[in-house]
Design an enzyme around this catalytic site. Structure first.
Site, PDB file in Angstrom:
ATOM      1  CB  CYS A  51      -0.906  -0.012   1.232  1.00  0.00           C
ATOM      2  SG  CYS A  51      -1.688   1.588   1.545  1.00  0.00           S
ATOM      3  CB  CYS A  54       0.992   1.341   4.773  1.00  0.00           C
ATOM      4  SG  CYS A  54      -0.583   0.465   4.981  1.00  0.00           S
ATOM      5  CG  HIS A 113      -4.137  -1.084   4.664  1.00  0.00           C
ATOM      6  ND1 HIS A 113      -3.736  -0.258   3.633  1.00  0.00           N
ATOM      7  CD2 HIS A 113      -4.830  -2.098   4.083  1.00  0.00           C
ATOM      8  CE1 HIS A 113      -4.173  -0.756   2.474  1.00  0.00           C
ATOM      9  NE2 HIS A 113      -4.846  -1.870   2.715  1.00  0.00           N
ATOM     10  CG  ASN A 153     -13.649  10.141  -4.224  1.00  0.00           C
ATOM     11  OD1 ASN A 153     -14.699  10.767  -4.129  1.00  0.00           O
ATOM     12  ND2 ASN A 153     -12.679  10.511  -5.049  1.00  0.00           N
ATOM     13  CB  SER A 161      -7.209   3.789  -6.921  1.00  0.00           C
ATOM     14  OG  SER A 161      -6.600   4.976  -6.491  1.00  0.00           O
ATOM     15  CG  HIS A 164      -4.084   3.537   4.090  1.00  0.00           C
ATOM     16  ND1 HIS A 164      -3.118   2.757   4.675  1.00  0.00           N
ATOM     17  CD2 HIS A 164      -4.227   4.613   4.902  1.00  0.00           C
ATOM     18  CE1 HIS A 164      -2.695   3.347   5.784  1.00  0.00           C
ATOM     19  NE2 HIS A 164      -3.352   4.482   5.940  1.00  0.00           N
ATOM     20  CG  HIS A 166      -6.899   7.984   0.946  1.00  0.00           C
ATOM     21  ND1 HIS A 166      -7.303   6.702   0.613  1.00  0.00           N
ATOM     22  CD2 HIS A 166      -6.898   8.672  -0.226  1.00  0.00           C
ATOM     23  CE1 HIS A 166      -7.520   6.627  -0.684  1.00  0.00           C
ATOM     24  NE2 HIS A 166      -7.295   7.797  -1.227  1.00  0.00           N
ATOM     25  CD  GLN A 168      -7.850  12.565  -4.026  1.00  0.00           C
ATOM     26  OE1 GLN A 168      -7.228  13.389  -4.682  1.00  0.00           O
ATOM     27  NE2 GLN A 168      -8.481  11.552  -4.569  1.00  0.00           N
TER      28      GLN A 168
HETATM   29  O1  G1P Z   1      -7.311  10.795  -7.164  1.00  0.00           O
HETATM   30  P1  G1P Z   1      -7.834   9.375  -7.242  1.00  0.00           P
HETATM   31  O2  G1P Z   1      -8.324   8.865  -5.907  1.00  0.00           O
HETATM   32  O3  G1P Z   1      -6.871   8.444  -7.893  1.00  0.00           O
HETATM   33  O4  G1P Z   1      -9.090   9.468  -8.208  1.00  0.00           O
HETATM   34  C1  G1P Z   1     -10.421   9.564  -7.809  1.00  0.00           C
HETATM   35  O5  G1P Z   1     -10.748  10.844  -7.286  1.00  0.00           O
HETATM   36  C2  G1P Z   1     -10.627  11.947  -8.194  1.00  0.00           C
HETATM   37  C3  G1P Z   1     -11.150  13.186  -7.499  1.00  0.00           C
HETATM   38  O6  G1P Z   1     -12.480  13.029  -7.062  1.00  0.00           O
HETATM   39  C4  G1P Z   1     -11.376  11.702  -9.499  1.00  0.00           C
HETATM   40  O7  G1P Z   1     -11.035  12.716 -10.429  1.00  0.00           O
HETATM   41  C5  G1P Z   1     -11.028  10.343 -10.100  1.00  0.00           C
HETATM   42  O8  G1P Z   1     -11.843  10.102 -11.228  1.00  0.00           O
HETATM   43  C6  G1P Z   1     -11.251   9.265  -9.041  1.00  0.00           C
HETATM   44  O9  G1P Z   1     -10.929   7.990  -9.554  1.00  0.00           O
END
Ligand code: G1P
Ligand code: G1P
Lengths: 348, 348
Positions: A51, A54, A113, A153, A161, A164, A166, A168
């Site tokens: 990961c 981590c 994790h 997300n 993806s 873990h 998290h 943004q």
């Molecule tokens: O940045 P990540 O987690 O790889 O990507 C994810 O979040 C982003 C922001 O919401 C989006 O633009 C991506 O389509 C999504 O897969």
């Protein structure tokens, strides 16, 4: 009068965006022969050597994560916005563009994790709230940054993806579309009433109780009247604050506590690690006063009927506007029937 | 100047909605460890006894489909909008709603369960165009119907619950949000210039050629400058018509021909039956003249890198605004390199 409308196809008005959403309450009986999602196994390993989030592991950039033991933020290795973009505009006939500056960060909620917000304890979640606050204030102080979007997300079906825990933060120069809509609505109400639109809405919701999910001294969690996603919810601060930077110590803890309760209810709904996108909407950091703005957080979860059947926002929704099959009140009732104890009993 | 902007993070302006989209062209190298979709097997059976859209089969409503041999439409058994809803409004403090009337239909494109638009021949697709035209005119003539949304959800990942080739039509009393945005932009341009916004845009695109995918006597297919979805495209009529009801015989055929070419390119891109939501945007049927409106069709396909990796519109996109990683020009180049012959060579 409410009930007369609620069981017929109708449109509801979103006071925060000024847009309408279509509700088709008679349609819940529709059979589903379409796509189902895989039910994901619950993460159990506290550390995953592969990961990139981590502690101590190497990232795609070649950097090594510090051995962090509380929430940790760093610049996104695949930032969608860059701080050093040269500013320029382009206009040729009907084509119009301009470069954009920004800073994108990743916030690891925990070194563990296997954790998620509902199974972290309130003290740990409070540290997440504190790092969001710190980032909002620091990024917002940058003269090139006029809006700071904090979001999470959660779950593979929400484009996440890495399991873990998290979130943004994407911060940028221009004011994004969704914020512009809300700024306009907040401002109009403020100019007319010199009161916060969301304070007045909260008062009304607390009186009716129909869509309230959880309350504490400083925050309320509810299903907004104009919810779009099947189990969409909002957390609203009781105090009329413009942004997370204004939370005091007690409010930080209360915010963490209501985050825990709400996400536990979500996990309990379909007994799964409940996927969603969650985001904080708050005042732009553009050096203007924003007395009209009222801090809030929204959760947009895609699941509709079970851990494997989601609502698709496609076709009509893309070309015309949002549509939902269960009413906000039905969703609130479902969520209210659920325990505040996590179904895996991981509660501390 | 174009190239200088195109390789930096930038925002592009959508002239049809008045909104901006964020483009991050430097981000395509991002590795993908997230969700992948199942690659669906191609349908090969022309008749499926369990399909509720195949000729002669029974539907959920108990009705039996006629033994149709050309495109066939009927009222959706699970209509989201109903024609006989009693009209009423509801307003209590900050809660606002109103009932909505409408008619929802399903349009089977072909009796053949295994077909899709790209593998149907132009004569067959012309009949689909004709049924769309007929429905637009008939539904639009209903005094309760002020907008007719024609669309297709193709593929399980676009929420389509049955692979039988079909689209839908949701028609309703109120003007949906997306149409309101476009009406405003069209109207403003028309009032100022007494010319169609899309005619002028088309002239500019045809001169530059950069984003053009296919042209014939009456239609142009292109990647719009402000595309949101990775391989988003538009079909625009060369003639400034307001709606599909104005197509003449020759235009019906040309429309079918360009639909075939565009959807073949889509299938060829990742050698899969390419999923998308497609929709026609055209003048409201509200008994007003709409000289400002210009008929067009858009395709919003989710796939980004392969038949199994899609673009997720989540998090930032939900809370702030749309974002994409490849430029419209890169998408147009990719699509332009592809053959007009279907990869399965089913072309007739
Ligand atoms: O940045 P990540 O987690 O790889 O990507 C994810 O979040 C982003 C922001 O919401 C989006 O633009 C991506 O389509 C999504 O897969
Ligand atoms: O009507 P269907 O095909 O069952 O349903 C599909 O299309 C509808 C209209 O775009 C959406 O509201 C649904 O979420 C989607 O699954």
């Amino acid at each position: 009068m409410i009930n007369k409308i609620n069981d017929k196809p109708h449109r509801r008005y979103n006071i925060l965006t000024g847009e309408w959403i279509l509700v088709s309450p008679h349609r819940t009986k529709r059979p589903w022969q379409g796509k189902t999602e895989d039910k994901k196994a619950i993460q159990t390993e506290s550390f995953d050597p592969s990961c990139y989030l981590c502690p101590g592991n190497e990232r795609a950039s070649g950097d090594t994560n510090p051995d962090y033991n509380s929430p940790h933020s760093f610049i996104n290795d695949f930032s969608s916005l860059l701080p050093d973009t040269q500013l320029m505009g382009y206009e040729e006939g009907l084509l119009k563009a301009e470069t954009e500056k920004g800073i994108c960060k990743v916030v690891c909620f925990s070194p563990d994790h296997s954790k998620t917000l509902p199974v972290m304890d309130v003290e740990e979640i409070t540290k997440v709230v504190q790092i969001w606050k710190k980032e909002y204030l620091e990024l917002g102080a940058n003269k090139d940054i006029n809006y700071v979007q904090i979001f999470e997300n959660k779950g593979a079906i929400m484009g996440c993806s890495n399991p873990h825990p998290h979130g943004q933060i994407w911060s940028q120069s221009s004011i994004p579309t969704e914020i512009q809509k809300k700024s306009r609505q907040f401002k109009q109400y403020w100019d007319q009433n010199k009161r916060s639109l969301l304070s007045d809405y909260l008062t009304q919701e607390l009186e009716s109780e129909e869509r309230i999910l959880a309350t504490n001294e400083h925050f309320v969690a509810l299903v907004p009247y104009w919810a779009v996603w099947p189990f969409e919810t909002m957390i609203i601060s009781r105090r009329h604050i413009q942004h997370i930077g204004q939370l005091n110590d007690e409010e930080e803890k209360s915010y963490a506590a209501i985050l825990k309760i709400l996400t536990i209810k979500y996990d309990n709904l379909f007994e799964t690690s409940f996927p969603y996108s969650a985001g904080i909407h708050q005042a732009p950091t553009d050096n203007s006063e924003h007395p009209e703005w009222h801090f809030h957080m929204s959760f947009y979860p895609p699941l509709l009927r079970s851990a494997t059947v989601k609502k698709f926002m496609v076709g009509y929704e893309m070309f015309a506007g949002p549509q939902r099959d269960i009413t906000a009140e039905q969703a609130a009732n479902r969520l209210n029937e659920l325990s505040d104890q996590h179904y895996l009993d991981k509660m501390t």
